[in-house]
Design an enzyme around this catalytic site. Structure first.
Site, PDB file in Angstrom:
ATOM      1  N   HIS A 326      -2.008   3.417   3.301  1.00  0.00           N
ATOM      2  CA  HIS A 326      -1.527   2.361   2.278  1.00  0.00           C
ATOM      3  C   HIS A 326      -2.748   1.448   1.811  1.00  0.00           C
ATOM      4  O   HIS A 326      -2.955   1.159   0.612  1.00  0.00           O
ATOM      5  CB  HIS A 326      -0.585   1.512   2.798  1.00  0.00           C
ATOM      6  CG  HIS A 326       0.136   0.671   1.967  1.00  0.00           C
ATOM      7  ND1 HIS A 326      -0.215  -0.770   1.869  1.00  0.00           N
ATOM      8  CD2 HIS A 326       1.193   0.758   1.060  1.00  0.00           C
ATOM      9  CE1 HIS A 326       0.742  -1.369   0.709  1.00  0.00           C
ATOM     10  NE2 HIS A 326       1.465  -0.288   0.399  1.00  0.00           N
ATOM     11  N   CYS A 327      -3.864   1.357   2.601  1.00  0.00           N
ATOM     12  CA  CYS A 327      -4.900   0.650   2.310  1.00  0.00           C
ATOM     13  C   CYS A 327      -5.808   1.250   1.351  1.00  0.00           C
ATOM     14  O   CYS A 327      -6.483   0.540   0.679  1.00  0.00           O
ATOM     15  CB  CYS A 327      -5.724   0.149   3.747  1.00  0.00           C
ATOM     16  SG  CYS A 327      -4.995  -0.425   5.037  1.00  0.00           S
ATOM     17  N   ILE A 328      -5.801   2.652   1.243  1.00  0.00           N
ATOM     18  CA  ILE A 328      -6.623   3.157   0.304  1.00  0.00           C
ATOM     19  C   ILE A 328      -5.900   3.662  -1.054  1.00  0.00           C
ATOM     20  O   ILE A 328      -6.814   4.537  -1.713  1.00  0.00           O
ATOM     21  CB  ILE A 328      -7.236   4.589   1.016  1.00  0.00           C
ATOM     22  CG1 ILE A 328      -6.391   5.702   1.447  1.00  0.00           C
ATOM     23  CG2 ILE A 328      -7.901   4.250   2.287  1.00  0.00           C
ATOM     24  CD1 ILE A 328      -6.741   7.091   1.820  1.00  0.00           C
TER      25      ILE A 328
END
Length: 334
Positions: A326-328
């Site tokens: 999700h962060c990337i």
């Protein structure tokens, strides 16, 4: 003109941005494995009927390799860009309904901890490449600090959003007003602390996520010595007492955490199944070595996404950089 709500992540996407591990000096011995994990994510996203993937490469000398890796994958566009690192959820813009607009915020390296060249330029690059004009807001915000139900309810943590290293004078009221003006937030739900040793100061996308209208997934401790046991229970208690912007009580879906995951020195790292990515036709779930915990988390997500394929994929090397799938990534809503 009223501000439209940020769509829920389960709404259809026209594209998905993903950051490509591009800087050997940051990833060191983990570079090859991090690239392999991101490659597996991209190939899963680009499966039949799923996403058009825009893979952003952060430096010129990494471009040719990325292009070669995905030459055989339809629906993957390799984008020549510049960034400090791959965390596009935080450095890129947040797209509004139909990707008719995109919101850009000030970025200060997660409270001044990681000041990399070009991270402050990522939102401009994504806006230009996607053909969407940016609306700029003069406060510090990372996309991973918020989660959205698509109807104006926003989930966040006090540890991050009220941290003095972001917007020093923010209170709950000031933050709620800023989010209402910028992204149409009707109600902000406040959780407390995030995961132990999370350098984002407690991003909510590692802690709790909307998975359907009125339904929030969060973790329950798994195995012995889970360092976030008390945090998980506090989150579940808080959520069970909350209502959304329409006054409806939330349903809490608790999924097993990965348990204790440590670095080379056995220091706990912020591994989380909550960092899953909801895509067209699929949900991609990061895993960290405990297959039983991951399988149970996937089974739980299947109950709310019966028509999507739940795909567990390893993310241990990506985690060495501080986050996961999700962060990337960042979606462009259809």
């Amino acid at each position: 003109m009223p501000v439209s709500f940020i769509p829920a992540e389960w709404a259809p996407h026209r594209a998905m941005w993903v950051g490509w591990p591009s800087h050997a000096e940051l990833w060191e011995d983990n570079l090859d494995q991090a690239q392999a994990e991101v490659e597996a994510l991209v190939r899963a996203l680009a499966g039949p009927g799923r996403e058009d993937v825009r893979l952003m490469v952060g430096r010129p000398d990494a471009l040719a390799d990325a292009q070669a890796r995905f030459a055989d994958v339809a629906g993957v566009e390799v984008v020549d860009g510049l960034f400090g690192d791959i965390w596009l959820r935080d450095t890129g813009p947040i797209f509004g309904a139909g990707s008719a607009s995109a919101h850009a915020f000030r970025f200060n390296g997660w409270g001044g901890k990681y000041d990399y060249p070009h991270d402050g330029e990522v939102a401009d690059q994504i806006g230009q490449a996607s053909g969407v004009a940016l609306t700029r807001h003069d406060f510090v915000l990372e996309g991973g600090a918020l989660d959205h139900d698509g109807a104006g309810t926003v989930l966040t943590t006090r540890q991050c959003l009220l941290n003095r290293n972001r917007n020093g004078d923010w209170t709950e009221d000031k933050a709620s007003a800023a989010l209402a003006q910028a992204i149409g937030a009707r109600k902000v739900l406040w959780l407390g602390d995030g995961l132990l040793n999370d350098h984002t100061d407690g991003h909510v996308d590692n802690l709790a996520r909307f998975v359907a209208p009125g339904v929030v997934a969060c973790s329950i401790a798994w195995g012995r010595g889970d360092p976030n046991d008390e945090v998980y229970d506090a989150v579940a208690r808080d959520l069970s007492a909350m209502t959304d912007a329409d006054g409806n009580a939330l349903t809490v879906l608790r999924l097993p955490s990965p348990g204790f995951v440590g670095d080379a020195d056995e220091k706990p790292v912020p591994a989380s199944h909550m960092n899953f990515l909801i895509a067209n036709g699929a949900v991609i779930v990061p895993t960290y070595g405990d297959d039983r915990a991951a399988n149970l988390a996937c089974q739980g997500l299947q109950t709310v996404y019966p028509d999507r394929e739940i795909i567990p994929l390893p993310s241990l090397a990506i985690l060495t950089g501080g986050g996961s799938f999700h962060c990337i990534s960042q979606q462009e809503p259809a």
